[in-house]
Scaffold this active site. Structure first.
Site, PDB file in Angstrom:
ATOM      1  N   HIS A  32      30.333  45.668  32.348  1.00  0.00           N
ATOM      2  CA  HIS A  32      29.515  45.963  31.173  1.00  0.00           C
ATOM      3  C   HIS A  32      28.066  45.548  31.428  1.00  0.00           C
ATOM      4  O   HIS A  32      27.766  44.363  31.555  1.00  0.00           O
ATOM      5  CB  HIS A  32      30.099  45.188  29.985  1.00  0.00           C
ATOM      6  CG  HIS A  32      29.408  45.412  28.690  1.00  0.00           C
ATOM      7  ND1 HIS A  32      28.674  44.433  28.066  1.00  0.00           N
ATOM      8  CD2 HIS A  32      29.347  46.516  27.906  1.00  0.00           C
ATOM      9  CE1 HIS A  32      28.190  44.921  26.927  1.00  0.00           C
ATOM     10  NE2 HIS A  32      28.575  46.184  26.808  1.00  0.00           N
ATOM     11  N   GLU A  59      28.553  50.100  34.504  1.00  0.00           N
ATOM     12  CA  GLU A  59      28.073  50.802  33.321  1.00  0.00           C
ATOM     13  C   GLU A  59      26.556  50.986  33.315  1.00  0.00           C
ATOM     14  O   GLU A  59      25.813  50.078  33.703  1.00  0.00           O
ATOM     15  CB  GLU A  59      28.472  50.029  32.055  1.00  0.00           C
ATOM     16  CG  GLU A  59      28.265  50.861  30.805  1.00  0.00           C
ATOM     17  CD  GLU A  59      27.980  50.059  29.550  1.00  0.00           C
ATOM     18  OE1 GLU A  59      27.546  48.906  29.646  1.00  0.00           O
ATOM     19  OE2 GLU A  59      28.174  50.619  28.461  1.00  0.00           O
ATOM     20  N   HIS A  74      19.713  48.928  27.464  1.00  0.00           N
ATOM     21  CA  HIS A  74      20.744  48.965  26.423  1.00  0.00           C
ATOM     22  C   HIS A  74      20.230  49.484  25.098  1.00  0.00           C
ATOM     23  O   HIS A  74      20.833  50.347  24.483  1.00  0.00           O
ATOM     24  CB  HIS A  74      21.386  47.589  26.217  1.00  0.00           C
ATOM     25  CG  HIS A  74      22.410  47.627  25.128  1.00  0.00           C
ATOM     26  ND1 HIS A  74      22.150  47.211  23.844  1.00  0.00           N
ATOM     27  CD2 HIS A  74      23.678  48.106  25.118  1.00  0.00           C
ATOM     28  CE1 HIS A  74      23.232  47.406  23.097  1.00  0.00           C
ATOM     29  NE2 HIS A  74      24.176  47.946  23.848  1.00  0.00           N
TER      30      HIS A  74
HETATM   31 CA    CA Z   1      27.052  50.504  26.598  1.00  0.00          CA
END
Ligand code: CA
Length: 363
Positions: A32, A59, A74
């Site tokens: 992540h 990711e 993000h």
């Molecule tokens: Ca994400």
């Protein structure tokens, strides 16, 4: 006769172990934002570390710049992880936030990147105090292409085949700015050879209307067919409005995810996605007593429909465990083994890989 039987038995043993190996490879560790428990999220060093830790997929959250470049970030804001407020003090919007969409790639590349912080009483406060210290060393924001080239380069130099797991952030917001982020991301994926379901790529989004458009319009038009994941959040939590619906008159209302938690949802979801990325309490009932896991309706139905389940976000930091897990390994056991999810998003990919290896669920 005896020999024949032994050969047959040996064949069964080999077939069984091959089957286990295939099954083992199926449990995924999705890093992540990279190894974000150890290095600032989404930086290239955090991705290299996750790769080295044995993650199956790395990711990427993707947003667009003013000059239509795709960057790995993000939020669609720059102010939580960079020094944008010091370098460009007047470039915020009325809500006080600095939008990546208002800056060119060249401008963004001048920013220093750091561990996530909040402003409390006028001072920067690191979100996870035990993680990599704020403002140490030197990190920058990079493009989606830079990251794919690094991962493909590491695959080449190590002989591994680590995948990418790309999320388009707020396609609805990009649309309001006249930008089609999903199409731009798909074009990059196609350029780098990710076109089929068997390729090591997942395309994920919270924006359900846009994801349906990806499935029904963009992929067929681009002669692509890759794995899609519907991310699911709690729409009752008004602090986090992931998706806005754009109405014909231009007005906006928050998209409600509540239908995805109702009976019958998995059948509808399977019409346009290959799997779901739910917040982990949407998989295991929070009332589950320790040692006896109860799945939610969504999780049970998703399994019946053959949808993959990749819950988020598994964090080993203090205070991040659900009440029914004593430690991080138990949380992993509950989800990987008892709930039997296909993979999960974690900030600590090393801990997930080690857990799966210990349980012979990962090579
Ligand atoms: Ca994400």
């Amino acid at each position: 006769m005896q020999t024949q039987r032994n050969i047959l038995l040996a064949g069964i043993v080999v077939a069984t172990s091959l089957f286990s190996a295939a099954q083992a490879a199926d449990k995924l560790v999705i890093a992540h934002r990279g190894a974000s428990g150890y290095l600032p999220e989404h930086t290239l060093p955090a991705k290299a570390m996750a790769f080295a830790m044995g993650a199956d997929y790395l990711e990427q959250d993707v947003v667009m710049t003013k000059d239509d470049k795709l960057i790995v970030l993000h939020d669609h804001y720059l102010d939580r992880v960079t020094d944008v407020a010091q370098k460009f003090p007047h470039r915020h919007r009325r809500d006080g936030r600095y939008y990546a969409l208002d800056f060119t790639l060249d401008e963004i590349k001048t920013l220093r990147f750091t561990e996530e912080f909040r402003i409390e009483n006028g001072r920067q406060q690191q979100k996870f105090a035990n993680r990599f210290p704020m403002w140490k060393s030197e990190f920058r924001i990079h493009t989606l292409q830079d990251e794919i080239e690094m991962i493909q380069g590491m695959n080449h130099s190590t002989g591994r085949d680590v995948g990418i797991y790309v999320e388009t952030k707020a396609p609805w917001l990009h649309k309001l700015e006249g930008k089609d982020i999903s199409k731009a991301v798909l074009e990059v994926l196609r350029d780098y050879g990710y076109t089929k379901k068997t390729d090591k790529v997942y395309f994920q989004s919270f924006d359900a209307p846009d994801l349906e458009r990806v499935k029904k319009e963009l992929l067929p038009a681009m002669n692509m067919n890759i794995k899609l994941i519907q991310l699911i959040t709690n729409s009752d939590d008004q602090k986090v409005i992931e998706t806005m619906v754009i109405h014909p008159d231009g007005s906006l209302t928050p998209y409600s995810y509540s239908w995805m938690l109702q009976p019958g949802a998995a059948a509808k979801l399977s019409e346009y996605v290959d799997g779901i990325g739910p917040w982990y309490p949407m998989v295991v009932q929070s009332s589950s007593p320790s040692g006896r896991v109860e799945l939610t309706t969504l999780a049970k139905e998703a399994k019946r429909q053959g949808l993959q389940i990749h819950p988020y976000t598994f964090r080993a930091d203090p205070g991040q465990l659900p009440s029914y897990a004593r430690d991080f390994d138990e949380m992993l056991r509950i989800f990987y083994i008892e709930a039997d999810v296909d993979g999960l998003f974690t900030d600590f990919p090393d801990k997930s890989v080690q857990f799966l290896q210990k349980n012979r669920l990962h090579r």
